[in-house]
Enzyme design. Structure first.
Site, mmCIF file in Angstrom:
data_model
loop_
_atom_site.group_PDB
_atom_site.id
_atom_site.type_symbol
_atom_site.label_atom_id
_atom_site.label_comp_id
_atom_site.label_asym_id
_atom_site.label_seq_id
_atom_site.Cartn_x
_atom_site.Cartn_y
_atom_site.Cartn_z
ATOM 1 N N THR A 1 9.248 6.841 0.777
ATOM 2 C CA THR A 1 9.297 6.598 2.224
ATOM 3 C C THR A 1 8.968 5.148 2.601
ATOM 4 O O THR A 1 9.358 4.687 3.670
ATOM 5 C CB THR A 1 8.280 7.501 2.970
ATOM 6 O OG1 THR A 1 6.964 7.193 2.504
ATOM 7 C CG2 THR A 1 8.582 8.971 2.783
ATOM 8 N N ASP A 2 8.230 4.448 1.718
ATOM 9 C CA ASP A 2 7.665 3.165 2.148
ATOM 10 C C ASP A 2 8.714 2.085 2.437
ATOM 11 O O ASP A 2 8.503 1.241 3.316
ATOM 12 C CB ASP A 2 6.646 2.659 1.121
ATOM 13 C CG ASP A 2 5.342 3.452 1.205
ATOM 14 O OD1 ASP A 2 5.125 4.135 2.227
ATOM 15 O OD2 ASP A 2 4.538 3.389 0.259
ATOM 16 N N THR B 1 7.507 9.415 -3.481
ATOM 17 C CA THR B 1 6.579 10.549 -3.405
ATOM 18 C C THR B 1 7.303 11.866 -3.599
ATOM 19 O O THR B 1 6.735 12.825 -4.136
ATOM 20 C CB THR B 1 5.851 10.525 -2.044
ATOM 21 O OG1 THR B 1 5.022 9.367 -2.003
ATOM 22 C CG2 THR B 1 4.993 11.747 -1.822
#
Ligand code: SIN
Length: 331
Positions: A102-103, A23
């Site tokens: 971030t995942d 992101t």
């Protein structure tokens, strides 16, 4: 908790910034849209150029991958490990920063810490809002990550997000939307970054004793085409042995990469629904390594008398999967 004031960094050393997408490199059609964007669109060079504080620092910038980290895989991890090891081996390089989604950032951080145990800092950073957001969080996170990587005495793999420094073994994404999306459980963060100054609460992650990274573990990973197959299951109300039996049947067919291990995210202290437990005992009897972890976001699984599985993990389920797969690598 006693804060340890860290020593400010020297200027003369280079940093390498590696981009992998996420992101932080995401683009949305509308500036006000923080969720309807496509991750991994903006080059790491452009991300660095967007941070004025980085303009006069000695930096090398390299795009290793460009993906949404939900699609992270062993090939990208291997490529990343190669580049990180190469740059850490350079005498002019002080540390490496990696921009990441971030995942799965906690998985990549854990993988790199397990494989490299770097004696120099490797700082992963990310963003919860795309680069096109009205108020993106990526530029501040990147600036903070650079401050951490330039810190004299810093070592090991850490994640920097929302002003906090998290160790690779402890960090977990705990929020779907907030910019401070990470937590280090019972251990708490390693430290924080305040206006470019690092404040440490506890020691940096452990590092290899000789050289700038652990070459033997790195060699074992690079010699493998795939990670040994370890699957992750969860125990829950109504759980049964269907998935385990399907995995064993598929493994017996010889049509897929052999199943070597199962990590199960148990309830509480690694307890299992009795129907799932029966199936997992069958798997264990067939030579599949079964490791108990917990669905709980805090605490660890404590081994106890009468336990029917020999392995328990103090790591989160996703990190337990990586740890077991690495342990199963030949060599
Ligand atoms: C990703 O993990 O690549 C997308 C989500 C994010 O970075 O927040």
């Amino acid at each position: 908790m006693q804060a340890i004031e860290a020593v400010p960094a020297q200027d003369a050393q280079r940093l390498v910034i590696l981009g992998t997408g996420g992101t932080i490199a995401g683009r949305a059609a509308l500036a006000g849209d923080n969720v309807g964007y496509v991750a991994g669109q903006v080059s790491v060079g452009d991300l660095v150029d967007a941070v004025p504080m980085l303009k006069h620092l000695p930096l090398d910038v390299e795009q290793v991958a460009q993906l949404d980290s939900k699609d992270m895989n062993f090939d990208v991890w291997k490529a990343l490990a190669v580049q990180v090891a190469f740059h850490l081996g350079r005498s002019d390089v002080m540390g490496v920063v990696i921009t990441h989604g971030t995942d799965t950032i906690e998985e990549t951080a854990f993988f790199l810490q397990s494989v490299l145990k770097p004696a120099k800092p490797v700082v992963l950073t990310c963003a919860m809002r795309p680069a096109t957001a009205l108020v993106p969080d990526g530029p501040q996170n990147l600036s903070d990550a650079v401050a951490v990587a330039r810190q004299v005495g810093a070592q090991g793999v850490v994640v920097v997000c929302a002003g906090q420094i998290h160790g690779a073994d402890d960090v977990t994404k705990v929020h779907t939307y907030r910019v401070d999306a990470f937590d280090s459980g019972d251990a708490g963060p390693l430290g924080c970054v305040e206006e470019g100054m690092v404040r440490l609460f506890r020691p940096w992650p452990g590092a290899c004793l000789a050289g700038s990274f652990d070459a033997s573990a790195h060699d074992r990973v690079q010699a493998s085409l795939v990670l040994p197959r370890v699957v992750l299951l969860t125990s829950h109300a109504d759980a049964d042995g269907l998935m385990v039996h399907a995995l064993l049947a598929q493994a017996a067919s010889g049509m897929v990469q052999p199943l070597r291990g199962i990590v199960v995210a148990g309830t509480g202290n690694g307890t299992l629904h009795k129907n799932l437990e029966i199936a997992l005992l069958e798997a264990q009897a067939q030579g599949i390594r079964v490791v108990l972890s917990s669905r709980c976001v805090r605490g660890r699984v404590l081994a106890h008398l009468g336990q029917r599985f020999s392995e328990v993990s103090s790591l989160s389920p996703v990190k337990s999967r990586i740890a077991l797969a690495l342990d199963l690598l030949p060599g």
